[in-house]
Design a protein around this motif. Structure first.
Motif, PDB file in Angstrom:
ATOM      1  N   VAL B  57       0.839  -1.194   0.000  1.00 63.93           N
ATOM      2  CA  VAL B  57       0.000   0.000   0.000  1.00 63.93           C
ATOM      3  C   VAL B  57       0.880   1.251   0.000  1.00 63.93           C
ATOM      4  O   VAL B  57       1.797   1.374   0.810  1.00 63.93           O
ATOM      5  N   THR B  58       0.612   2.152  -0.933  1.00 63.57           N
ATOM      6  CA  THR B  58       1.391   3.387  -1.035  1.00 63.57           C
ATOM      7  C   THR B  58       0.617   4.542  -0.405  1.00 63.57           C
ATOM      8  O   THR B  58      -0.560   4.724  -0.709  1.00 63.57           O
ATOM      9  N   ASN B  59       1.292   5.315   0.456  1.00 61.81           N
ATOM     10  CA  ASN B  59       0.643   6.519   0.974  1.00 61.81           C
ATOM     11  C   ASN B  59       0.430   7.493  -0.162  1.00 61.81           C
ATOM     12  O   ASN B  59       1.339   7.708  -0.958  1.00 61.81           O
ATOM     13  N   SER B  60      -0.765   8.052  -0.247  1.00 65.31           N
ATOM     14  CA  SER B  60      -1.048   8.935  -1.369  1.00 65.31           C
ATOM     15  C   SER B  60      -1.674  10.244  -0.924  1.00 65.31           C
ATOM     16  O   SER B  60      -2.680  10.250  -0.212  1.00 65.31           O
ATOM     17  N   PRO B  61      -1.085  11.371  -1.357  1.00 65.68           N
ATOM     18  CA  PRO B  61      -1.701  12.672  -1.070  1.00 65.68           C
ATOM     19  C   PRO B  61      -2.926  12.917  -1.955  1.00 65.68           C
ATOM     20  O   PRO B  61      -3.628  13.903  -1.783  1.00 65.68           O
TER      21      PRO B  61
END
Lengths: 106, 154
Positions: B57-61
């Protein structure tokens, strides 16, 4: 919409989408809450599945647990659409109960 | 001594009950696609594993998660998730420290705007996590919500 429905729904045409807002009457018991009077756990009773259709075609479904608040509120948006389109919303709970309602887009 | 006997009896009863429930629930579970195991998961990662078979899971703004900084009533915490990410398939809402962290998963179609708004229960102060699957990849963002009165032992 019949008065005895558990679902109150509004579907409104916005610029390039339909905004759907729904309020469902349901206890949403997660099975972890103690009954204040008896001290026993209140049995789990919550909506598990939600399905929304636009003109008979499924546009959104959801699976819920008991972590959704009592008398759930749900808002979502459907691309495109026009005034007079028919939005349908249906729920099914963990006890097999179900209800559904339709509304025309205003 | 008395305690341990009681515990044994309790365990036996629990096992008996759970196997009955499992058998009884089988036909229903086979019909519907309600992800029972994901709602039984006690941690965020366990729930994600069941739902997505992945923890990549990638942190996304690019995910907008709206929730109050302080919730006076943990039984009713408004949460709205929206994103500009393309090809959104699902939006999942999780309350990290709830006994059942997974709140719900919304499955979108090409006709949905990537926007959902609902109200959730929070047992205590914790992060609310939004996980979005878009274009086959998982993205997430989280927000801390301070709960001053917990909601429904959830």
């Amino acid at each position: 919409m019949p008065d005895n429905s558990t679902i109150r729904i509004k579907a409104k045409k916005k610029s390039d989408f339909i905004e759907v807002k729904a309020l469902i009457t349901h206890p949403m018991e997660n099975g972890l809450r103690k009954d204040q009077e008896t001290g026993n756990l209140a049995p789990a009773h919550f909506i598990e599945e939600i399905e929304c259709q636009l003109n008979g075609q499924v546009v959104m479904t959801a699976v819920w647990g008991g972590g959704i608040s009592k008398n759930p509120y749900l808002a979502f948006q459907i691309k495109g659409g026009k005034v007079g389109d028919v939005v349908a919303l249906k729920w099914t709970d963990n006890q097999g109960k179900t209800d559904e309602v339709t509304a025309s887009v205003k | 001594m008395i305690m341990s006997i009681a515990r044994r009896t309790f365990l036996k009863a629990t096992f008996a009950a759970s196997s009955t429930v499992a058998l009884g629930a089988l036909p229903i579970a086979a019909m519907a696609d309600w992800p029972k195991a994901a709602f039984e998961a006690k941690t965020v990662s366990d729930a994600l594993k069941v739902l997505y078979s992945s923890l990549d899971v990638t942190n996304s703004p690019d995910i907008k998660l709206e929730a109050p900084d302080v919730a006076e009533n943990g039984a009713v915490v408004p949460v709205t998730v929206s994103t500009q990410l393309a090809d959104v398939e699902t939006i999942t809402i999780i309350a990290e420290k709830n006994a059942v962290p997974l709140i719900g998963q919304f499955k979108l179609t090409k006709n949905s705007v990537a926007y959902v708004s609902t109200r959730i229960k929070m047992a205590e102060t914790s992060h609310v996590v939004a996980v979005v699957k878009a274009g086959g990849k998982l993205y997430s963002t989280k927000k801390s919500v301070t709960v001053t009165a917990g909601g429904c032992g959830g």
